[in-house]
Design a protein around this motif. Sequence first.
Motif, PDB file in Angstrom:
ATOM      1  N   ILE A   9      36.907   5.084  64.097  1.00  0.00           N
ATOM      2  CA  ILE A   9      36.563   3.657  64.138  1.00  0.00           C
ATOM      3  C   ILE A   9      37.805   2.800  64.342  1.00  0.00           C
ATOM      4  O   ILE A   9      37.792   1.841  65.131  1.00  0.00           O
ATOM      5  N   GLU A  10      38.889   3.133  63.665  1.00  0.00           N
ATOM      6  CA  GLU A  10      40.117   2.360  63.836  1.00  0.00           C
ATOM      7  C   GLU A  10      40.645   2.469  65.264  1.00  0.00           C
ATOM      8  O   GLU A  10      41.165   1.489  65.819  1.00  0.00           O
ATOM      9  N   LYS A  67      38.369   0.206  67.384  1.00  0.00           N
ATOM     10  CA  LYS A  67      38.638  -1.212  67.097  1.00  0.00           C
ATOM     11  C   LYS A  67      39.961  -1.653  67.732  1.00  0.00           C
ATOM     12  O   LYS A  67      40.085  -2.782  68.218  1.00  0.00           O
ATOM     13  N   SER A  68      40.947  -0.752  67.734  1.00  0.00           N
ATOM     14  CA  SER A  68      42.248  -1.093  68.327  1.00  0.00           C
ATOM     15  C   SER A  68      42.140  -1.303  69.834  1.00  0.00           C
ATOM     16  O   SER A  68      42.986  -1.954  70.439  1.00  0.00           O
ATOM     17  N   TYR A 123      36.826  -2.718  70.740  1.00  0.00           N
ATOM     18  CA  TYR A 123      35.384  -2.499  70.604  1.00  0.00           C
ATOM     19  C   TYR A 123      34.833  -3.107  69.313  1.00  0.00           C
ATOM     20  O   TYR A 123      35.479  -3.063  68.265  1.00  0.00           O
ATOM     21  N   LYS A 124      33.614  -3.651  69.409  1.00  0.00           N
ATOM     22  CA  LYS A 124      32.851  -4.055  68.242  1.00  0.00           C
ATOM     23  C   LYS A 124      31.936  -2.884  67.880  1.00  0.00           C
ATOM     24  O   LYS A 124      31.189  -2.381  68.721  1.00  0.00           O
ATOM     25  N   LEU A 125      32.006  -2.451  66.635  1.00  0.00           N
ATOM     26  CA  LEU A 125      31.228  -1.298  66.195  1.00  0.00           C
ATOM     27  C   LEU A 125      29.839  -1.732  65.752  1.00  0.00           C
ATOM     28  O   LEU A 125      29.695  -2.687  64.982  1.00  0.00           O
ATOM     29  N   ASP A 143      30.716  -3.898  62.737  1.00  0.00           N
ATOM     30  CA  ASP A 143      30.771  -5.342  62.981  1.00  0.00           C
ATOM     31  C   ASP A 143      29.368  -5.932  63.073  1.00  0.00           C
ATOM     32  O   ASP A 143      29.163  -7.104  62.775  1.00  0.00           O
TER      33      ASP A 143
END
Length: 236
Positions: free
Chosen positions: A116-117, A120-121, A124-126, A166
Amino acid sequence: MPYANDDDFKFFKTDAFKKYAEEEGLVDYLKTFLTEKKVEGIEKVLSQRTNHFTVLLEEVFKLQNVGAIIRTCDCFGLQNLHLIETDTKFKVSLKTTMGSAKWVDVNTYDSTKGAIETLKSKGYKLVATTPHTDMSIDDLPVDEPIALMFGNEKDGISDEAFEMADYKVKIPMHGFAESFNISVSAALSLHTLSTKLRKLPESEWKLSEEERKLIEAAWVCKSLDRHETIAKTFKK
């Protein structure tokens, strides 16, 4: 067929392959060993490919579901899929994905947090899918890169993944069942989002020129049984 599983695709994810693909004239030379129909097919599919959407699978333990989702990603033009496998290790084969593993890049991780990190880096919106929310998949904005998360067949996504999401969205249902099969959920979600995405300006979702060239090089090589041997004749 060559490239039977993901281990055989690792070369195409390395800096060495990037250098190989950027050698002037090499990819055009390799194309001459493909049929005109194959070259046109690669170019046509590439023109519709995107990294604006991706899928993250967390500990999915049925190989047929992983294979079906990879095939779905290919059908909807997604270039990358991400797979968290802390307990279950997969050999993603061409057979179980009906050949789609050849065209979709499968990225693996050994932890939910790390996956996930990483996403996100990259901006992307999860998105977590759950029946216990008021927001529908139809209401999800597509102006930002989106990573759809799906968990295993028994428990769904973990509490850790749910908390890091998110957005929490549901797929509208009108029966007694609380949820769809995971591969069906992925297909329905991607159909909804892809329909919305392709109404946006192409510049917002299509591959960059750099991405396109690298993927084209990989696909050309994967379409040849002995691209390394052919490349040697080019160098001579």
